[in-house]
Design a protein around this motif. Structure first.
Motif, PDB file in Angstrom:
ATOM      1  N   GLY A   1       0.822  -1.204   0.000  1.00  0.00           N
ATOM      2  CA  GLY A   1       0.000   0.000   0.000  1.00  0.00           C
ATOM      3  C   GLY A   1       0.857   1.256   0.000  1.00  0.00           C
ATOM      4  N   MET A   2       0.244   2.356  -0.395  1.00  0.00           N
ATOM      5  CA  MET A   2       0.980   3.614  -0.532  1.00  0.00           C
ATOM      6  C   MET A   2       0.386   4.680   0.383  1.00  0.00           C
ATOM      7  SD  MET A   2       1.476   3.863  -4.624  1.00  0.00           S
ATOM      8  CE  MET A   2       2.816   2.997  -5.379  1.00  0.00           C
ATOM      9  N   PRO A   3       1.165   5.161   1.347  1.00  0.00           N
ATOM     10  CA  PRO A   3       0.656   6.231   2.208  1.00  0.00           C
ATOM     11  C   PRO A   3       0.550   7.545   1.436  1.00  0.00           C
ATOM     12  CG  PRO A   3       2.953   5.763   2.726  1.00  0.00           C
ATOM     13  CD  PRO A   3       2.525   4.751   1.706  1.00  0.00           C
ATOM     14  N   GLY A   4      -0.370   8.387   1.874  1.00  0.00           N
ATOM     15  CA  GLY A   4      -0.497   9.721   1.295  1.00  0.00           C
ATOM     16  C   GLY A   4      -1.246   9.783  -0.019  1.00  0.00           C
ATOM     17  N   VAL A   5      -1.875   8.687  -0.436  1.00  0.00           N
ATOM     18  CA  VAL A   5      -2.623   8.648  -1.689  1.00  0.00           C
ATOM     19  C   VAL A   5      -4.056   8.215  -1.371  1.00  0.00           C
ATOM     20  CG1 VAL A   5      -2.759   7.600  -3.995  1.00  0.00           C
ATOM     21  CG2 VAL A   5      -0.520   8.019  -2.955  1.00  0.00           C
ATOM     22  N   TRP A   6      -5.026   8.841  -2.044  1.00  0.00           N
ATOM     23  CA  TRP A   6      -6.424   8.436  -1.858  1.00  0.00           C
ATOM     24  C   TRP A   6      -6.566   6.963  -2.202  1.00  0.00           C
ATOM     25  CZ3 TRP A   6     -10.632  11.105  -0.074  1.00  0.00           C
ATOM     26  CH2 TRP A   6     -10.474  12.472   0.135  1.00  0.00           C
ATOM     27  N   SER A   7      -7.296   6.232  -1.361  1.00  0.00           N
ATOM     28  CA  SER A   7      -7.557   4.814  -1.606  1.00  0.00           C
ATOM     29  C   SER A   7      -9.034   4.651  -1.991  1.00  0.00           C
ATOM     30  CB  SER A   7      -7.271   4.000  -0.339  1.00  0.00           C
ATOM     31  OG  SER A   7      -8.240   4.295   0.656  1.00  0.00           O
ATOM     32  N   PRO A   8      -9.401   3.509  -2.562  1.00  0.00           N
ATOM     33  CA  PRO A   8     -10.814   3.261  -2.829  1.00  0.00           C
ATOM     34  C   PRO A   8     -11.656   3.360  -1.551  1.00  0.00           C
ATOM     35  CG  PRO A   8      -9.479   1.665  -3.998  1.00  0.00           C
ATOM     36  CD  PRO A   8      -8.546   2.428  -3.090  1.00  0.00           C
ATOM     37  N   GLU A   9     -11.058   2.959  -0.426  1.00  0.00           N
ATOM     38  CA  GLU A   9     -11.774   3.033   0.855  1.00  0.00           C
ATOM     39  C   GLU A   9     -12.060   4.487   1.230  1.00  0.00           C
ATOM     40  OE1 GLU A   9      -9.554  -0.817   0.580  1.00  0.00           O
ATOM     41  OE2 GLU A   9      -9.045   1.257   0.146  1.00  0.00           O
ATOM     42  N   HIS A  10     -11.051   5.359   1.070  1.00  0.00           N
ATOM     43  CA  HIS A  10     -11.261   6.790   1.333  1.00  0.00           C
ATOM     44  C   HIS A  10     -12.322   7.359   0.392  1.00  0.00           C
ATOM     45  CE1 HIS A  10      -7.103   6.619   3.107  1.00  0.00           C
ATOM     46  NE2 HIS A  10      -7.726   7.347   4.006  1.00  0.00           N
ATOM     47  N   LEU A  11     -12.255   6.963  -0.868  1.00  0.00           N
ATOM     48  CA  LEU A  11     -13.194   7.493  -1.852  1.00  0.00           C
ATOM     49  C   LEU A  11     -14.628   7.061  -1.557  1.00  0.00           C
ATOM     50  CD1 LEU A  11     -11.052   7.055  -5.076  1.00  0.00           C
ATOM     51  CD2 LEU A  11     -11.623   9.210  -3.928  1.00  0.00           C
ATOM     52  N   LEU A  12     -14.814   5.839  -1.061  1.00  0.00           N
ATOM     53  CA  LEU A  12     -16.164   5.382  -0.705  1.00  0.00           C
ATOM     54  C   LEU A  12     -16.722   6.219   0.441  1.00  0.00           C
ATOM     55  CD1 LEU A  12     -18.529   3.386  -0.981  1.00  0.00           C
ATOM     56  CD2 LEU A  12     -17.374   1.964   0.708  1.00  0.00           C
ATOM     57  N   VAL A  13     -15.921   6.405   1.487  1.00  0.00           N
ATOM     58  CA  VAL A  13     -16.366   7.210   2.630  1.00  0.00           C
ATOM     59  C   VAL A  13     -16.610   8.657   2.180  1.00  0.00           C
ATOM     60  CG1 VAL A  13     -15.738   8.061   4.933  1.00  0.00           C
ATOM     61  CG2 VAL A  13     -15.219   5.695   4.286  1.00  0.00           C
ATOM     62  N   ALA A  14     -15.733   9.184   1.321  1.00  0.00           N
ATOM     63  CA  ALA A  14     -15.911  10.538   0.802  1.00  0.00           C
ATOM     64  C   ALA A  14     -17.176  10.648  -0.041  1.00  0.00           C
ATOM     65  CB  ALA A  14     -14.691  10.954  -0.023  1.00  0.00           C
ATOM     66  N   ALA A  15     -17.507   9.623  -0.804  1.00  0.00           N
ATOM     67  CA  ALA A  15     -18.723   9.649  -1.618  1.00  0.00           C
ATOM     68  C   ALA A  15     -19.962   9.709  -0.738  1.00  0.00           C
ATOM     69  CB  ALA A  15     -18.777   8.425  -2.535  1.00  0.00           C
TER      70      ALA A  15
ATOM     71  N   GLY B   1     -15.068   5.589   8.065  1.00  0.00           N
ATOM     72  CA  GLY B   1     -15.486   4.304   7.527  1.00  0.00           C
ATOM     73  C   GLY B   1     -14.794   3.172   8.269  1.00  0.00           C
ATOM     74  N   LYS B   2     -15.532   2.122   8.549  1.00  0.00           N
ATOM     75  CA  LYS B   2     -14.988   0.968   9.277  1.00  0.00           C
ATOM     76  C   LYS B   2     -14.791  -0.199   8.307  1.00  0.00           C
ATOM     77  CE  LYS B   2     -16.103  -2.215  13.063  1.00  0.00           C
ATOM     78  NZ  LYS B   2     -17.178  -2.597  14.010  1.00  0.00           N
ATOM     79  N   LEU B   3     -13.532  -0.562   8.066  1.00  0.00           N
ATOM     80  CA  LEU B   3     -13.199  -1.720   7.243  1.00  0.00           C
ATOM     81  C   LEU B   3     -12.989  -2.898   8.178  1.00  0.00           C
ATOM     82  CD1 LEU B   3     -12.318  -2.912   4.435  1.00  0.00           C
ATOM     83  CD2 LEU B   3      -9.977  -2.385   5.171  1.00  0.00           C
ATOM     84  N   GLU B   4     -13.682  -3.990   7.903  1.00  0.00           N
ATOM     85  CA  GLU B   4     -13.523  -5.170   8.758  1.00  0.00           C
ATOM     86  C   GLU B   4     -13.801  -6.440   7.974  1.00  0.00           C
ATOM     87  OE1 GLU B   4     -16.254  -5.430  12.046  1.00  0.00           O
ATOM     88  OE2 GLU B   4     -17.939  -4.786  10.828  1.00  0.00           O
ATOM     89  N   GLU B   5     -13.353  -7.535   8.566  1.00  0.00           N
ATOM     90  CA  GLU B   5     -13.614  -8.860   8.010  1.00  0.00           C
ATOM     91  C   GLU B   5     -15.042  -9.242   8.376  1.00  0.00           C
ATOM     92  OE1 GLU B   5     -12.833 -12.084   5.821  1.00  0.00           O
ATOM     93  OE2 GLU B   5     -11.086 -10.897   6.407  1.00  0.00           O
ATOM     94  N   THR B   6     -15.833  -9.628   7.382  1.00  0.00           N
ATOM     95  CA  THR B   6     -17.197 -10.099   7.617  1.00  0.00           C
ATOM     96  C   THR B   6     -17.309 -11.512   7.067  1.00  0.00           C
ATOM     97  OG1 THR B   6     -18.129  -9.366   5.498  1.00  0.00           O
ATOM     98  CG2 THR B   6     -18.042  -7.724   7.290  1.00  0.00           C
ATOM     99  N   GLU B   7     -18.463 -12.124   7.226  1.00  0.00           N
ATOM    100  CA  GLU B   7     -18.645 -13.469   6.686  1.00  0.00           C
ATOM    101  C   GLU B   7     -18.552 -13.476   5.159  1.00  0.00           C
ATOM    102  OE1 GLU B   7     -23.516 -13.596   6.649  1.00  0.00           O
ATOM    103  OE2 GLU B   7     -22.463 -14.259   8.451  1.00  0.00           O
ATOM    104  N   ASN B   8     -18.709 -12.317   4.537  1.00  0.00           N
ATOM    105  CA  ASN B   8     -18.591 -12.204   3.079  1.00  0.00           C
ATOM    106  C   ASN B   8     -17.233 -11.686   2.641  1.00  0.00           C
ATOM    107  OD1 ASN B   8     -21.286 -13.031   2.651  1.00  0.00           O
ATOM    108  ND2 ASN B   8     -21.992 -10.981   3.140  1.00  0.00           N
ATOM    109  N   GLY B   9     -16.285 -11.564   3.566  1.00  0.00           N
ATOM    110  CA  GLY B   9     -14.960 -11.038   3.257  1.00  0.00           C
ATOM    111  C   GLY B   9     -14.803  -9.626   3.777  1.00  0.00           C
ATOM    112  N   LEU B  10     -13.705  -8.979   3.378  1.00  0.00           N
ATOM    113  CA  LEU B  10     -13.457  -7.612   3.820  1.00  0.00           C
ATOM    114  C   LEU B  10     -14.474  -6.664   3.205  1.00  0.00           C
ATOM    115  CD1 LEU B  10      -9.569  -7.292   3.518  1.00  0.00           C
ATOM    116  CD2 LEU B  10     -10.922  -7.323   5.612  1.00  0.00           C
ATOM    117  N   MET B  11     -14.956  -5.721   4.010  1.00  0.00           N
ATOM    118  CA  MET B  11     -15.859  -4.703   3.490  1.00  0.00           C
ATOM    119  C   MET B  11     -15.879  -3.491   4.405  1.00  0.00           C
ATOM    120  SD  MET B  11     -19.775  -6.012   4.350  1.00  0.00           S
ATOM    121  CE  MET B  11     -20.573  -4.517   3.833  1.00  0.00           C
TER     122      MET B  11
END
Length: 149
Positions: free
Chosen positions: A40-54, A83-93
């Protein structure tokens, strides 16, 4: 309402970095794997950040439209989101997004109206209604301090 389409292009640059663009927009955004993941790359927008931002951005624009239609008199709005990223029964989300909007109203009499507008915005945010994540809100409404000479 007729359907609307939002075109984006993601071009891989190198390693885990891509560049996101749209023919409808002038700016590009770098997107990468977040640093919590391998390579992973610090200091760059991630898909996770973009989802929470959306979610946060949609909540704001929905709030603004409803506030205007409701004639809510306010002087400021901001919203922190987590945004909370966690392992669920369906995988990471991203299982949850928590919004912390703050509205500054001009009069005590607008506090309840602001609360109603925030709740309506929470219910009608189209991005929130489009994702599986649980989205919750913890609003703060304050009255602006008026200074007199």
């Amino acid at each position: 309402m007729t359907p609307h389409y939002y075109d984006v292009h993601l071009g891989w640059q190198y390693a885990r970095l891509g560049q996101l663009s749209s023919p409808a927009l002038t700016d590009t955004i770098e997107v990468a794997t977040p640093p919590e993941f391998a390579k992973g790359m610090p200091g760059v927008w991630s898909p996770e950040h973009l989802l929470v931002a959306a979610v946060s951005g949609c909540f704001m624009t929905t709030f603004l439209a409803i506030a205007e239609n409701s004639k809510l008199d306010f002087s400021d709005f901001d919203c922190r989101a987590t945004g909370k990223l966690e392992e669920t029964e369906n995988g990471l989300m991203i299982s949850a997004v928590h919004l912390f909007p703050k509205v500054v109203v001009l009069h005590d009499s607008d506090i309840e109206k602001a609360r109603r507008v925030l709740l309506k915005a929470e219910r009608h945010c189209l991005i929130t209604n489009s994702v599986r994540s649980q989205v919750t809100m913890e609003p703060t409404i304050v009255v602006a301090i008026t200074e007199f000479d």
